[in-house]
Design a protein around this motif. Structure first.
Motif, PDB file in Angstrom:
ATOM      1  N   LYS A 120       0.848  -1.197   0.000  1.00  0.00           N
ATOM      2  CA  LYS A 120       0.000   0.000   0.000  1.00  0.00           C
ATOM      3  C   LYS A 120       0.881   1.244   0.000  1.00  0.00           C
ATOM      4  CE  LYS A 120      -3.994  -2.034   2.347  1.00  0.00           C
ATOM      5  NZ  LYS A 120      -4.926  -1.923   3.499  1.00  0.00           N
ATOM      6  N   ARG A 121       0.494   2.216  -0.817  1.00  0.00           N
ATOM      7  CA  ARG A 121       1.289   3.434  -0.932  1.00  0.00           C
ATOM      8  C   ARG A 121       0.630   4.566  -0.137  1.00  0.00           C
ATOM      9  NH1 ARG A 121       3.359   5.127  -6.795  1.00  0.00           N
ATOM     10  NH2 ARG A 121       4.396   3.124  -6.460  1.00  0.00           N
ATOM     11  N   PHE A 122       1.451   5.246   0.643  1.00  0.00           N
ATOM     12  CA  PHE A 122       0.973   6.368   1.449  1.00  0.00           C
ATOM     13  C   PHE A 122       1.741   7.634   1.081  1.00  0.00           C
ATOM     14  CE2 PHE A 122       0.107   2.562   3.880  1.00  0.00           C
ATOM     15  CZ  PHE A 122      -1.137   2.785   4.429  1.00  0.00           C
ATOM     16  N   LEU A 123       1.061   8.765   1.208  1.00  0.00           N
ATOM     17  CA  LEU A 123       1.680  10.061   0.982  1.00  0.00           C
ATOM     18  C   LEU A 123       1.610  10.821   2.306  1.00  0.00           C
ATOM     19  CD1 LEU A 123       2.950  11.674  -1.365  1.00  0.00           C
ATOM     20  CD2 LEU A 123       0.747  12.812  -1.638  1.00  0.00           C
ATOM     21  N   VAL A 124       2.721  10.811   3.016  1.00  0.00           N
ATOM     22  CA  VAL A 124       2.768  11.423   4.342  1.00  0.00           C
ATOM     23  C   VAL A 124       2.998  12.927   4.194  1.00  0.00           C
ATOM     24  CG1 VAL A 124       3.916  11.440   6.583  1.00  0.00           C
ATOM     25  CG2 VAL A 124       3.706   9.300   5.300  1.00  0.00           C
ATOM     26  N   LYS A 125       2.052  13.703   4.706  1.00  0.00           N
ATOM     27  CA  LYS A 125       2.161  15.166   4.649  1.00  0.00           C
ATOM     28  C   LYS A 125       2.133  15.708   6.072  1.00  0.00           C
ATOM     29  CE  LYS A 125       0.237  16.147   0.070  1.00  0.00           C
ATOM     30  NZ  LYS A 125      -0.715  16.990  -0.686  1.00  0.00           N
ATOM     31  N   ASP A 126       3.134  16.518   6.390  1.00  0.00           N
ATOM     32  CA  ASP A 126       3.222  17.051   7.748  1.00  0.00           C
ATOM     33  C   ASP A 126       4.123  18.282   7.745  1.00  0.00           C
ATOM     34  OD1 ASP A 126       2.970  17.075  10.636  1.00  0.00           O
ATOM     35  OD2 ASP A 126       2.659  14.902  10.491  1.00  0.00           O
ATOM     36  N   GLN A 127       4.272  18.881   8.922  1.00  0.00           N
ATOM     37  CA  GLN A 127       5.210  19.984   9.058  1.00  0.00           C
ATOM     38  C   GLN A 127       6.616  19.434   9.265  1.00  0.00           C
ATOM     39  OE1 GLN A 127       3.665  22.346  12.327  1.00  0.00           O
ATOM     40  NE2 GLN A 127       2.410  23.571  10.952  1.00  0.00           N
ATOM     41  N   LEU A 128       7.604  20.252   8.977  1.00  0.00           N
ATOM     42  CA  LEU A 128       8.980  19.846   9.203  1.00  0.00           C
ATOM     43  C   LEU A 128       9.245  19.719  10.691  1.00  0.00           C
ATOM     44  CD1 LEU A 128      10.848  22.161   6.663  1.00  0.00           C
ATOM     45  CD2 LEU A 128      10.321  19.734   6.399  1.00  0.00           C
ATOM     46  N   GLN A 129      10.060  18.740  11.050  1.00  0.00           N
ATOM     47  CA  GLN A 129      10.428  18.537  12.439  1.00  0.00           C
ATOM     48  C   GLN A 129      11.253  19.726  12.940  1.00  0.00           C
ATOM     49  OE1 GLN A 129       9.776  16.473  14.841  1.00  0.00           O
ATOM     50  NE2 GLN A 129      11.277  17.369  16.227  1.00  0.00           N
ATOM     51  N   LYS A 130      10.798  20.367  14.006  1.00  0.00           N
ATOM     52  CA  LYS A 130      11.547  21.492  14.568  1.00  0.00           C
ATOM     53  C   LYS A 130      12.783  20.966  15.293  1.00  0.00           C
ATOM     54  CE  LYS A 130       7.578  24.586  15.179  1.00  0.00           C
ATOM     55  NZ  LYS A 130       6.775  25.364  16.163  1.00  0.00           N
ATOM     56  N   ILE A 131      13.911  21.569  15.023  1.00  0.00           N
ATOM     57  CA  ILE A 131      15.166  21.151  15.644  1.00  0.00           C
ATOM     58  C   ILE A 131      15.813  22.366  16.311  1.00  0.00           C
ATOM     59  CG2 ILE A 131      17.424  20.097  15.296  1.00  0.00           C
ATOM     60  CD1 ILE A 131      16.319  18.737  12.811  1.00  0.00           C
ATOM     61  N   GLN A 132      16.048  22.262  17.599  1.00  0.00           N
ATOM     62  CA  GLN A 132      16.709  23.335  18.341  1.00  0.00           C
ATOM     63  C   GLN A 132      18.222  23.085  18.322  1.00  0.00           C
ATOM     64  OE1 GLN A 132      15.014  25.964  19.497  1.00  0.00           O
ATOM     65  NE2 GLN A 132      13.091  25.044  18.818  1.00  0.00           N
ATOM     66  N   TRP A 133      18.865  23.600  17.295  1.00  0.00           N
ATOM     67  CA  TRP A 133      20.298  23.392  17.141  1.00  0.00           C
ATOM     68  C   TRP A 133      21.105  24.266  18.096  1.00  0.00           C
ATOM     69  CZ3 TRP A 133      21.826  19.320  14.515  1.00  0.00           C
ATOM     70  CH2 TRP A 133      21.081  18.851  13.417  1.00  0.00           C
TER      71      TRP A 133
END
Length: 275
Positions: A120-133
């Motif tokens: 099964k094919r999925f298209l994952v749509k989300d916000q970018l992971q916030k990274i506190q560098w």
């Protein structure tokens, strides 16, 4: 009046020179990824020969090559598929729990990733992971590029949301204390070390990593290291960066629940057949 004309002319000249450069600024980076083999408690029962055999069998999962194409605002990250040296086939089982083609847009804060799970094919749509560098002062050269060090602590599940393990499932299952209260599972963190080069002024990087003032050329996280072996800037042939489009739209969290539900279902079905 002349002053206004001079200002307008200056703006036109600036736009004339900078716009094409902005549009054509693009590149390609090749990364080599290597992960350590972790056998857990089973490893203690194995001989060195058995460990070597397992490592050879899992070579395609432990060592991988990726390509990152990018411009100033977008990037596309893809694994270069290999043929298994032993079986002569691709790793179809491993594809169920490995990252698919990934599109990131840092301007719109958008992640679009193509995932395939048991056909099964999925298209994952989300916000970018916030990274506190945390940007450090250490530097080193990677190839021809001077790189600066940055570190971050990131929730492990945010880096491996496309994967699944029974141990993770056991940790997240509800537990009760002596008084019968639900105990929330501890959030596991992964310590990340990244090296980025300000000589390539884009905020892109491989996999989930991004957000530094320069292209990320090396990342160490957990038992994996990812190192850039080659960078091609502004190639003659224009690079087209397009987001994946096919598959059932879903968020990262919903995708995790889908995988977990399917794996529990398979386990239960296997248990019924043994009775």
């Amino acid at each position: 009046m002349k002053s206004l004309l001079f200002k307008l002319l200056a703006i036109i000249l600036v736009l004339g020179f900078t716009t094409p450069e902005y549009e054509t600024f693009q590149g390609k980076a090749i990364y080599f990824s290597k992960a350590k083999l972790e056998l857990g408690r089973w490893g203690a029962k194995m001989s060195e020969m058995q460990k070597k055999q397992i490592k050879a069998r899992l070579k395609n999962r432990l060592e991988k090559e990726y390509v990152l194409t990018f411009n100033r605002k977008e990037s596309f990250f893809k694994e270069e598929e290999k043929i298994d040296a032993i079986s002569g086939a691709t790793d179809s089982w491993g594809k169920n729990f490995s990252p698919g083609d990934q599109y990131k847009n840092i301007q719109s804060n958008e992640l679009i990733q193509s995932q395939e799970f048991y056909g099964k094919r999925f298209l994952v749509k989300d916000q970018l992971q916030k990274i506190q560098w945390k940007i450090g002062s250490e530097s080193k050269k990677i190839g021809n590029y001077l790189c600066m060090k940055a570190t971050a602590s990131i929730p492990t599940k945010e880096l491996t949301w496309y994967n699944f393990s029974w141990s993770d499932l056991r940790k997240t299952e509800q537990k009760k204390d002596s008084l019968g209260n639900t105990v929330e599972p501890k959030i596991e963190m992964t310590e990340v070390e990244a090296w980025y080069t300000p000589q390539i002024p884009v905020s892109h990087g491989p996999a989930e990593y991004w957000g530094l003032p320069g292209l990320i050329l090396e990342v160490s996280a957990g038992n994996q290291i990812m190192l850039c072996s080659k960078v091609i800037m502004n190639p003659k042939d224009k690079i087209e960066i397009e987001a994946p489009e096919k598959g059932k739209e879903i968020t990262k969290m919903a995708y995790q629940e889908t995988i977990k539900g399917k794996m529990i279902e398979m386990r239960n079905n296997r248990g019924r057949r043994r009775r």
